[in-house]
Design a protein around this motif. Structure first.
Motif, PDB file in Angstrom:
ATOM      1  N   MET A   1       0.812  -1.208   0.000  1.00 14.51           N
ATOM      2  CA  MET A   1       0.000   0.000   0.000  1.00 14.51           C
ATOM      3  C   MET A   1       0.851   1.264   0.000  1.00 14.51           C
ATOM      4  N   LYS A   2       2.139   1.120   0.239  1.00 15.66           N
ATOM      5  CA  LYS A   2       2.985   2.299   0.257  1.00 15.66           C
ATOM      6  C   LYS A   2       2.988   2.997  -1.099  1.00 15.66           C
ATOM      7  N   THR A   3       2.922   2.207  -2.188  1.00 12.57           N
ATOM      8  CA  THR A   3       2.907   2.840  -3.499  1.00 12.57           C
ATOM      9  C   THR A   3       1.615   3.628  -3.714  1.00 12.57           C
ATOM     10  N   LEU A   4       0.511   3.128  -3.188  1.00 15.02           N
ATOM     11  CA  LEU A   4      -0.746   3.873  -3.287  1.00 15.02           C
ATOM     12  C   LEU A   4      -0.614   5.192  -2.539  1.00 15.02           C
ATOM     13  N   GLY A   5      -0.031   5.149  -1.367  1.00 12.47           N
ATOM     14  CA  GLY A   5       0.185   6.374  -0.593  1.00 12.47           C
ATOM     15  C   GLY A   5       1.041   7.367  -1.354  1.00 12.47           C
ATOM     16  N   LYS A   6       2.069   6.856  -2.036  1.00 16.93           N
ATOM     17  CA  LYS A   6       2.935   7.740  -2.831  1.00 16.93           C
ATOM     18  C   LYS A   6       2.155   8.370  -3.979  1.00 16.93           C
ATOM     19  N   LYS A   7       1.278   7.579  -4.590  1.00 18.71           N
ATOM     20  CA  LYS A   7       0.449   8.100  -5.679  1.00 18.71           C
ATOM     21  C   LYS A   7      -0.480   9.196  -5.166  1.00 18.71           C
ATOM     22  N   ILE A   8      -1.070   8.947  -4.005  1.00 20.47           N
ATOM     23  CA  ILE A   8      -1.980   9.933  -3.418  1.00 20.47           C
ATOM     24  C   ILE A   8      -1.214  11.207  -3.078  1.00 20.47           C
ATOM     25  N   ARG A   9      -0.026  11.061  -2.512  1.00 26.81           N
ATOM     26  CA  ARG A   9       0.792  12.227  -2.175  1.00 26.81           C
ATOM     27  C   ARG A   9       1.160  13.003  -3.442  1.00 26.81           C
ATOM     28  N   LEU A  10       1.520  12.282  -4.509  1.00 28.60           N
ATOM     29  CA  LEU A  10       1.853  12.940  -5.770  1.00 28.60           C
ATOM     30  C   LEU A  10       0.654  13.718  -6.307  1.00 28.60           C
ATOM     31  N   LEU A  11      -0.511  13.110  -6.288  1.00 23.03           N
ATOM     32  CA  LEU A  11      -1.725  13.788  -6.745  1.00 23.03           C
ATOM     33  C   LEU A  11      -2.010  15.022  -5.890  1.00 23.03           C
ATOM     34  N   ARG A  12      -1.826  14.879  -4.599  1.00 28.86           N
ATOM     35  CA  ARG A  12      -2.054  16.012  -3.684  1.00 28.86           C
ATOM     36  C   ARG A  12      -1.094  17.149  -4.012  1.00 28.86           C
ATOM     37  N   HIS A  13       0.155  16.821  -4.241  1.00 33.92           N
ATOM     38  CA  HIS A  13       1.140  17.851  -4.581  1.00 33.92           C
ATOM     39  C   HIS A  13       0.811  18.514  -5.920  1.00 33.92           C
ATOM     40  N   GLN A  14       0.325  17.726  -6.873  1.00 32.67           N
ATOM     41  CA  GLN A  14      -0.043  18.292  -8.175  1.00 32.67           C
ATOM     42  C   GLN A  14      -1.163  19.315  -8.047  1.00 32.67           C
ATOM     43  N   LYS A  15      -2.030  19.113  -7.067  1.00 32.99           N
ATOM     44  CA  LYS A  15      -3.128  20.052  -6.823  1.00 32.99           C
ATOM     45  C   LYS A  15      -2.709  21.182  -5.879  1.00 32.99           C
ATOM     46  N   SER A  16      -1.481  21.106  -5.379  1.00 33.87           N
ATOM     47  CA  SER A  16      -0.961  22.077  -4.398  1.00 33.87           C
ATOM     48  C   SER A  16      -1.816  22.109  -3.130  1.00 33.87           C
ATOM     49  N   TRP A  17      -2.278  20.931  -2.728  1.00 28.33           N
ATOM     50  CA  TRP A  17      -3.072  20.815  -1.515  1.00 28.33           C
ATOM     51  C   TRP A  17      -2.176  20.360  -0.369  1.00 28.33           C
ATOM     52  N   SER A  18      -2.481  20.822   0.821  1.00 31.81           N
ATOM     53  CA  SER A  18      -1.787  20.342   2.009  1.00 31.81           C
ATOM     54  C   SER A  18      -2.481  19.070   2.491  1.00 31.81           C
ATOM     55  N   GLN A  19      -1.837  18.372   3.409  1.00 26.25           N
ATOM     56  CA  GLN A  19      -2.492  17.208   4.016  1.00 26.25           C
ATOM     57  C   GLN A  19      -3.765  17.648   4.728  1.00 26.25           C
ATOM     58  N   GLU A  20      -3.717  18.828   5.320  1.00 35.98           N
ATOM     59  CA  GLU A  20      -4.892  19.352   6.008  1.00 35.98           C
ATOM     60  C   GLU A  20      -6.056  19.558   5.039  1.00 35.98           C
ATOM     61  N   ASP A  21      -5.749  20.115   3.844  1.00 36.01           N
ATOM     62  CA  ASP A  21      -6.791  20.337   2.835  1.00 36.01           C
ATOM     63  C   ASP A  21      -7.494  19.025   2.481  1.00 36.01           C
ATOM     64  N   VAL A  22      -6.698  18.008   2.222  1.00 35.71           N
ATOM     65  CA  VAL A  22      -7.271  16.724   1.808  1.00 35.71           C
ATOM     66  C   VAL A  22      -8.008  16.068   2.974  1.00 35.71           C
ATOM     67  N   ALA A  23      -7.428  16.136   4.154  1.00 36.25           N
ATOM     68  CA  ALA A  23      -8.076  15.544   5.332  1.00 36.25           C
ATOM     69  C   ALA A  23      -9.454  16.168   5.553  1.00 36.25           C
ATOM     70  N   LYS A  24      -9.547  17.480   5.415  1.00 37.86           N
ATOM     71  CA  LYS A  24     -10.850  18.155   5.573  1.00 37.86           C
ATOM     72  C   LYS A  24     -11.835  17.677   4.519  1.00 37.86           C
ATOM     73  N   ARG A  25     -11.372  17.570   3.273  1.00 33.90           N
ATOM     74  CA  ARG A  25     -12.264  17.134   2.194  1.00 33.90           C
ATOM     75  C   ARG A  25     -12.745  15.698   2.417  1.00 33.90           C
ATOM     76  N   LEU A  26     -11.872  14.873   2.996  1.00 30.86           N
ATOM     77  CA  LEU A  26     -12.237  13.480   3.272  1.00 30.86           C
ATOM     78  C   LEU A  26     -12.940  13.324   4.618  1.00 30.86           C
TER      79      LEU A  26
END
Length: 111
Positions: A1-26
């Motif tokens: 699952m680490k690769t999935l996490g890396k993919k999610i992090r990459l997508l988050r960075h592409q959107k210029s979102w912080s972890q906080e931004d994504v956590a709130k949305r989820l």
């Protein structure tokens, strides 16, 4: 699952979102989302669907995301390296020819 996490992090960075931004949305805590990105927490199907919707893609796209990009990047890098090797081979051949010419000149000069 680490690769999935890396993919999610990459997508988050592409959107210029912080972890906080994504956590709130989820609607989860920042530490919970961080654990998803680092692969500490396995992602269940409903969370996977939620994350894929967040990034405007299907679950399949999310799971396979970056695979094609990595392959394209790898292919272009290999092509570039092949060009460099070919250029170097030509340089070596030219240098070998020059060495032979110089050797012949030295041999003629001695006789």
């Amino acid at each position: 699952m680490k690769t999935l996490g890396k993919k999610i992090r990459l997508l988050r960075h592409q959107k210029s979102w912080s972890q906080e931004d994504v956590a709130k949305r989820l609607e989860i805590s920042i530490p919970a989302f961080s654990k998803i990105e680092t692969g500490i927490t396995d992602v269940n199907l409903s969370r996977l669907e939620q994350i894929s919707k967040l990034f405007d893609m299907s679950v399949v796209q999310l799971l396979t995301f970056n695979d094609a990009e990595s392959q394209e990047k790898y292919t272009s890098e290999v092509e570039e390296l092949n060009k460099k090797v070919t250029e170097r081979e030509k340089e070596v051949i030219d240098l070998q020819k020059r060495i032979i010419e110089l050797y012949e000149e030295l041999r003629k000069a001695k006789h």
